[in-house]
Design a protein around this motif. Structure first.
Motif, PDB file in Angstrom:
ATOM      1  N   THR A  59      -1.238  -8.849  -6.556  1.00 28.91           N
ATOM      2  CA  THR A  59      -2.546  -8.198  -6.430  1.00 28.91           C
ATOM      3  C   THR A  59      -3.552  -9.166  -5.808  1.00 28.91           C
ATOM      4  O   THR A  59      -3.275 -10.359  -5.666  1.00 28.91           O
ATOM      5  CB  THR A  59      -3.048  -7.771  -7.823  1.00 28.91           C
ATOM      6  OG1 THR A  59      -2.953  -8.898  -8.691  1.00 28.91           O
ATOM      7  CG2 THR A  59      -2.234  -6.632  -8.374  1.00 28.91           C
ATOM      8  N   HIS A 116      -4.897  -9.127 -20.072  1.00 31.46           N
ATOM      9  CA  HIS A 116      -3.663  -9.688 -19.501  1.00 31.46           C
ATOM     10  C   HIS A 116      -3.489 -11.116 -20.001  1.00 31.46           C
ATOM     11  O   HIS A 116      -4.456 -11.767 -20.406  1.00 31.46           O
ATOM     12  CB  HIS A 116      -3.721  -9.738 -17.964  1.00 31.46           C
ATOM     13  CG  HIS A 116      -3.608  -8.416 -17.284  1.00 31.46           C
ATOM     14  ND1 HIS A 116      -4.646  -7.536 -17.187  1.00 31.46           N
ATOM     15  CD2 HIS A 116      -2.555  -7.826 -16.648  1.00 31.46           C
ATOM     16  CE1 HIS A 116      -4.253  -6.458 -16.521  1.00 31.46           C
ATOM     17  NE2 HIS A 116      -2.988  -6.601 -16.177  1.00 31.46           N
ATOM     18  N   LYS A 120      -3.406 -14.937 -15.790  1.00 30.36           N
ATOM     19  CA  LYS A 120      -3.735 -13.999 -14.696  1.00 30.36           C
ATOM     20  C   LYS A 120      -5.057 -14.398 -14.061  1.00 30.36           C
ATOM     21  O   LYS A 120      -6.079 -14.508 -14.728  1.00 30.36           O
ATOM     22  CB  LYS A 120      -3.800 -12.552 -15.196  1.00 30.36           C
ATOM     23  CG  LYS A 120      -4.121 -11.570 -14.063  1.00 30.36           C
ATOM     24  CD  LYS A 120      -3.846 -10.142 -14.456  1.00 30.36           C
ATOM     25  CE  LYS A 120      -4.284  -9.131 -13.400  1.00 30.36           C
ATOM     26  NZ  LYS A 120      -3.533  -9.213 -12.152  1.00 30.36           N
ATOM     27  N   GLY A 125      -5.612  -5.149 -10.627  1.00 34.57           N
ATOM     28  CA  GLY A 125      -5.616  -4.300  -9.422  1.00 34.57           C
ATOM     29  C   GLY A 125      -5.415  -2.841  -9.794  1.00 34.57           C
ATOM     30  O   GLY A 125      -5.956  -1.939  -9.140  1.00 34.57           O
ATOM     31  N   THR A 126      -4.665  -2.613 -10.866  1.00 35.18           N
ATOM     32  CA  THR A 126      -4.428  -1.234 -11.313  1.00 35.18           C
ATOM     33  C   THR A 126      -5.741  -0.625 -11.805  1.00 35.18           C
ATOM     34  O   THR A 126      -6.076   0.514 -11.458  1.00 35.18           O
ATOM     35  CB  THR A 126      -3.390  -1.221 -12.457  1.00 35.18           C
ATOM     36  OG1 THR A 126      -2.252  -1.962 -12.031  1.00 35.18           O
ATOM     37  CG2 THR A 126      -2.987   0.189 -12.814  1.00 35.18           C
ATOM     38  N   ALA A 170      -0.097  -6.108 -20.272  1.00 28.04           N
ATOM     39  CA  ALA A 170      -1.149  -5.495 -19.437  1.00 28.04           C
ATOM     40  C   ALA A 170      -1.675  -4.281 -20.185  1.00 28.04           C
ATOM     41  O   ALA A 170      -1.049  -3.218 -20.179  1.00 28.04           O
ATOM     42  CB  ALA A 170      -0.574  -5.084 -18.085  1.00 28.04           C
ATOM     43  N   ARG A 194       7.601  -7.524 -19.094  1.00 24.51           N
ATOM     44  CA  ARG A 194       7.622  -7.384 -17.637  1.00 24.51           C
ATOM     45  C   ARG A 194       8.702  -6.434 -17.142  1.00 24.51           C
ATOM     46  O   ARG A 194       8.830  -6.234 -15.938  1.00 24.51           O
ATOM     47  CB  ARG A 194       7.879  -8.753 -16.975  1.00 24.51           C
ATOM     48  CG  ARG A 194       7.151  -9.923 -17.559  1.00 24.51           C
ATOM     49  CD  ARG A 194       5.692  -9.769 -17.545  1.00 24.51           C
ATOM     50  NE  ARG A 194       5.058 -10.467 -16.441  1.00 24.51           N
ATOM     51  CZ  ARG A 194       3.782 -10.316 -16.149  1.00 24.51           C
ATOM     52  NH1 ARG A 194       3.030  -9.500 -16.852  1.00 24.51           N
ATOM     53  NH2 ARG A 194       3.248 -10.978 -15.145  1.00 24.51           N
TER      54      ARG A 194
HETATM   55  O1  LIG Z   1      -0.778  -9.706 -13.621  1.00 30.64           O
HETATM   56  C1  LIG Z   1      -0.189  -8.816 -14.276  1.00 30.64           C
HETATM   57  O2  LIG Z   1       0.476  -9.051 -15.298  1.00 30.64           O
HETATM   58  C2  LIG Z   1      -0.306  -7.440 -13.819  1.00 30.64           C
HETATM   59  N1  LIG Z   1      -0.909  -7.214 -12.685  1.00 30.64           N
HETATM   60  C3  LIG Z   1      -1.043  -5.957 -12.059  1.00 30.64           C
HETATM   61  C4  LIG Z   1      -2.513  -5.609 -11.866  1.00 30.64           C
HETATM   62  O3  LIG Z   1      -3.319  -6.510 -11.598  1.00 30.64           O
HETATM   63  O4  LIG Z   1      -2.861  -4.427 -11.952  1.00 30.64           O
HETATM   64  C5  LIG Z   1      -0.278  -4.859 -12.762  1.00 30.64           C
HETATM   65  C6  LIG Z   1      -0.253  -4.998 -14.246  1.00 30.64           C
HETATM   66  O5  LIG Z   1      -1.551  -4.822 -14.745  1.00 30.64           O
HETATM   67  C7  LIG Z   1       0.298  -6.370 -14.616  1.00 30.64           C
END
Ligand SMILES: O=C(O)C1=N[C@H](C(=O)O)C[C@H](O)C1
Ligand SMILES: NC(=O)C1=CN([C@@H]2O[C@H](COP(=O)(O)OP(=O)(O)OC[C@H]3O[C@@H](n4cnc5c(N)ncnc54)[C@H](OP(=O)(O)O)[C@@H]3O)[C@@H](O)[C@H]2O)C=CC1
Length: 223
Positions: A59, A116, A120, A125-126, A170, A194
């Motif tokens: 993302t 998260h 992260k 991004g979701t 997440a 995951r």
């Molecule tokens: O970094 C993550 O773990 C995820 N990233 C994606 C996002 O940023 O949407 C998908 C999910 O949330 C897991």
């Protein structure tokens, strides 16, 4: 070593040579990229330069530029901030609703919380993609007010993430309230671990492989 497979790790300066030699050895290879937001565009440019199809799960980065790189190069890519197929289905449903009922949530206030693992780097991004749908539905949202939880203590005691998934989860919560506070809606998608992304990425790579190589076969026979 992963299972029976020997894995070698190279530094960034070797990436073009290494990828070129992989393509020489396996001409129908598909790259799957889960790296870091600041690598999205330069990695994609390399895949496009070498003409190797890719699944981009990473993302962040400049998404417009990412699409442009693929289009300009005529390369093939499957790009999604979310590879968990069930969450993708939810996102697709949101896109359909937004298209069919624009403004249905006019004036509603939207609040979003995403949690998260501490490592992260970027905002979900979701969540950004789901928020874009709520905005089309008329909800009001200020991106600066997104609640991003990266602190393990808060994740355990406030969000309710199971301890064994603090390092890989997440959780997303979207809360909508009507202008007069009389109506509220709540949507959640909470992923532990995951495996949902691993399964989705394998399916994405197989899907892309079939698309790309059917196209190439078609071109071979028609030119
Ligand atoms: O970094 C993550 O773990 C995820 N990233 C994606 C996002 O940023 O949407 C998908 C999910 O949330 C897991
Ligand atoms: N689309 C989806 O469904 C999902 C998307 N993601 C996204 O994927 C990305 C990675 O997430 P996650 O796996 O949790 O992150 P991690 O930090 O756990 O793993 C990323 C790995 O990529 C390596 N890396 C970083 N930059 C490069 C590069 N330029 N070339 C090769 N390798 C690189 C890192 O190496 P090192 O540690 O040495 O820096 C690290 O091993 C994030 O953007 C995340 O949002 C994650 C899960 C699902």
């Amino acid at each position: 070593q992963i299972g029976d497979i020997d894995v070698e790790i190279y530094g960034p300066s070797a990436r073009e040579d290494v990828l070129s030699s992989v393509i020489d050895e396996f001409p129908d290879v598909i790259v799957v990229d889960y790296t870091a937001p600041n690598s999205v565009n330069s990695n994609a440019e390399l895949y496009c330069k070498l003409g190797v199809p890719f699944v981009m799960g990473t993302t962040g980065g400049d998404q417009q530029l990412l699409y442009k790189s693929v289009q300009d190069s005529n390369n093939y890519a499957l790009i999604s901030p979310q590879m968990g197929k069930q969450v993708v289905a939810f996102l697709a449903a949101m896109e359909t609703i937004a298209e069919q009922f624009p403004g249905a949530f006019s004036g509603y206030r939207l609040e979003v919380l995403e949690s998260h693992q501490a490592g992260k780097l970027d905002t979900s991004g979701t969540a950004k993609a789901v928020i874009a749908c709520f905005e089309k539905l008329g909800a009001v949202f200020d991106m600066d007010r997104m609640v991003k939880i990266r602190d393990p203590e808060q994740q355990l005691y406030m969000v309710g993430v199971p301890e064994e998934h603090i390092e890989g989860h997440a959780f997303h919560l979207y809360h909508l309230t009507s202008p007069d506070d009389s109506v509220s809606f709540e949507f959640q998608h909470n992923v532990c671990g995951r495996s949902i992304y691993a399964e989705g990425s394998v399916d994405a790579a197989v899907f892309l492989y079939k698309k790309v190589y059917n196209q190439w076969i078609l071109r071979e026979f028609t030119t």
